[in-house]
Design a protein around this motif. Sequence first.
Motif, PDB file in Angstrom:
ATOM      1  N   THR A 450       5.084  10.539  -4.232  1.00 19.17           N
ATOM      2  CA  THR A 450       4.207   9.376  -4.264  1.00 19.17           C
ATOM      3  C   THR A 450       5.004   8.197  -4.795  1.00 19.17           C
ATOM      4  OG1 THR A 450       2.251  10.739  -4.614  1.00 19.17           O
ATOM      5  CG2 THR A 450       2.080   8.417  -5.195  1.00 19.17           C
ATOM      6  N   GLU A 452       5.636   4.095  -5.735  1.00 18.10           N
ATOM      7  CA  GLU A 452       5.109   2.786  -6.111  1.00 18.10           C
ATOM      8  C   GLU A 452       6.280   1.813  -6.063  1.00 18.10           C
ATOM      9  OE1 GLU A 452       2.018   3.067  -9.524  1.00 18.10           O
ATOM     10  OE2 GLU A 452       3.366   4.769  -9.781  1.00 18.10           O
ATOM     11  N   GLY A 474       1.224   0.564  -3.627  1.00 20.19           N
ATOM     12  CA  GLY A 474       1.066   1.963  -3.974  1.00 20.19           C
ATOM     13  C   GLY A 474       0.128   2.143  -5.154  1.00 20.19           C
ATOM     14  N   ASP A 476       1.497   5.371  -3.002  1.00 22.02           N
ATOM     15  CA  ASP A 476       1.355   5.740  -1.611  1.00 22.02           C
ATOM     16  C   ASP A 476       2.300   6.899  -1.315  1.00 22.02           C
ATOM     17  OD1 ASP A 476      -0.145   4.216   0.753  1.00 22.02           O
ATOM     18  OD2 ASP A 476       1.648   5.182   1.563  1.00 22.02           O
ATOM     19  N   GLU A 477       1.826   7.844  -0.547  1.00 22.70           N
ATOM     20  CA  GLU A 477       2.611   9.044  -0.282  1.00 22.70           C
ATOM     21  C   GLU A 477       3.717   8.757   0.726  1.00 22.70           C
ATOM     22  OE1 GLU A 477       1.838  13.369   1.785  1.00 22.70           O
ATOM     23  OE2 GLU A 477       0.322  12.614   0.383  1.00 22.70           O
ATOM     24  N   HIS A 490       5.209   4.004   8.306  1.00 18.16           N
ATOM     25  CA  HIS A 490       3.919   4.155   7.631  1.00 18.16           C
ATOM     26  C   HIS A 490       3.682   2.873   6.842  1.00 18.16           C
ATOM     27  CE1 HIS A 490       0.636   5.664   5.322  1.00 18.16           C
ATOM     28  NE2 HIS A 490       1.294   5.485   4.208  1.00 18.16           N
ATOM     29  N   VAL A 492       2.130   0.325   4.140  1.00 17.14           N
ATOM     30  CA  VAL A 492       1.515   0.365   2.821  1.00 17.14           C
ATOM     31  C   VAL A 492       0.621  -0.858   2.668  1.00 17.14           C
ATOM     32  CG1 VAL A 492       1.939   0.410   0.346  1.00 17.14           C
ATOM     33  CG2 VAL A 492       3.494   1.581   1.884  1.00 17.14           C
ATOM     34  N   HIS A 494      -1.873  -1.132  -0.034  1.00 18.39           N
ATOM     35  CA  HIS A 494      -2.490  -1.297  -1.350  1.00 18.39           C
ATOM     36  C   HIS A 494      -1.710  -2.326  -2.173  1.00 18.39           C
ATOM     37  CE1 HIS A 494      -3.215   2.961  -0.024  1.00 18.39           C
ATOM     38  NE2 HIS A 494      -4.452   2.565  -0.226  1.00 18.39           N
TER      39      HIS A 494
END
Length: 663
Positions: A450, A452, A474, A476-477, A490, A492, A494
């Motif tokens: 995970t 950040e 994050g 985030d995986e 992918h 992100v 957030h």
Amino acid sequence: HFEASLMASWVSSLLLLASVAASSDWTQRLDHGRVQGFPSYEEANQLLEEFLQQNPGELVKQHIGQSYEKRPIYAYVLGTKNGRLRKPPQVLLTSLTHAREPAGLTVLLYFLGHLLDLYQQRDPQAVYVLEAREIWFVPFVNPDGYIANKGLRSKVIRKNRRHTCSSSVNGGVDINRNFGTHWSNEFGGCDEEHGGSQPFSEPETQALKKICEENSFKAAMNFHAFGSMLTHPYNWAKSDLLTNDDQLVYREIAKVFGWPKFGPAIRTVGYTASGESDDWMYDARHIISMSPEVGPESGGFWPRREMIAGIDSRNFPRNMYVALKAGMQVSLGLQHSPRSGESPPGSGNLPGGLPQNIFSLRIANQGLSGSMGDSVGIAIRGAVQAGSNAGEGPAAVLLSEAGKSSPAFVKQSQQPILVGTLGPLQRRSAETLKIFLDRTLEPAAGIKRTLEVCVAEVYSTATSSTPIACHCFGPDELPPVDSAAKPFLHSVTHESFALSTGGSSDTHNTLCEAAATARAGSFPAATSPPAASIAASATTPAPGATTQAAFHENSAPALPLPSAGATVSRSSPELAKLPQANPEAAVSAAKVKASLDAQVADNAMGTWVLLAMGITAMSMGICLLTQGFVKTRSSVAKRAPSVMDFERIPGLQVSREVQEESD
């Protein structure tokens, strides 16, 4: 004396409470004013003066011109002193170009006041805006018309007060038809759209023209009412004439605004408009200019009192988005892939050799300006396995799309943080960084990571007390390893903001501090990996990882620069086909490496001992030579230490550092 002191304390407390109360109820003055609930000209100016008095370091009043009836037109410039010195991206906000549209005035005042309140509370996003933007507010473009409406029951005056018609209500020049792009004189003096005798014939438009030419605004919002729609250039045209990139910018803004109608005037209000402010600002100054029509269709030009607060608060995040977009606006993407034999420049500086897999960051700047500062600092939590201690050497190699490599280091905290830098990000651009971790720091295969990430605009002149706000993402995986090399990424989403100093106890603050203090580094020229590291990299996979030979068999092509929004498959059937690691080979290689490391350590220890003895002898000699020139602490005990004492007495220097930190 005690009673007088007590009385003074009570008075101070009452004044403080009154100040807090005044600052907390200012929003009520936006919907409890004397003009059908809206603040009058005098009430709005009184509120602005209070903002100035309460925030002298963040708000400046500037005279920019005068109206037809000789009233002053002011701009209120928002931004910290240090921030304005760095010449940050500028944003322009105006209201009451049309005198019967007061919802624009309260939206502007609410944005200004609420932003100041958030800044005083050390809200990270507000701190970022005031440190990294300069926002100009012009509340009264047409003060004469607004004052004239106050005395009318109908309140229908739209234009300025120039005498162009026998009717005082219908006379005047439409300020929003008096700008120089596709100006027209087709409407007579009594018409609502009368554009004046020539472009910029009116003092109100001259004032706006002047500040636009003297500044470099990246974005502008000229507030109007009503209808919840967003108009943008070219309003004189019947079709879109913007460049593809600028059309994309306006679509990004319209998506955040969320209004069903947006585009040129023909698509929003249903007619074309000549001599319009947005058209001139975009055409002459390439400002991404727009006119939000605030307030619902049912509200009319003068919505009911109970609707005002909702109109103001709903438009705050829209205004914030445009202010952020004027500068660097960050989005982030992740990818995880096999290394496939790739060996970047500088990899010989990694003591443990190259990793099995690499992960990549795509950092995109969707803003209207390049990043500020000397570089972009990056801090990542979750990239390095917990408990790692990389010492002072590089922990990873960062490889840019241009093939330039730079070192990244581990900063120790509760969880290790990987810290590196990137060159300045240009306007509307993206950079993909491949990250090659030291093999010994790479988390074992199969373990979910995970991440950040915080990104900061780094200034070489910044001090430890300078607040720097970061764009953070994050947790985030990290996607699983994808050997198929599918298109990036992918995404992100957030995003939040964090402070490098002060602020809340959010864990992103630690990341932001690491990103804000990152400094660009470089590798020594011409290095090659140690033999032991090469052997370990070639024969010793991480626990549970695939062998290097298998990665060569399944090598993937270099990753292209992805398009925004593309995704990566989170499962990779190819991974199941790869052979498992050989435990006996791993143990044998580990023993060889341990023996070589021990020999290196013994030689290094002897060198360090000799060096320490030499430094000690030199220090003793210096002390003996300078003994007569150093005062003792007792010789200054009866007076306050002077600047000379601090420089000459070592014992005081420690005390001074402690005192500065406590201050």
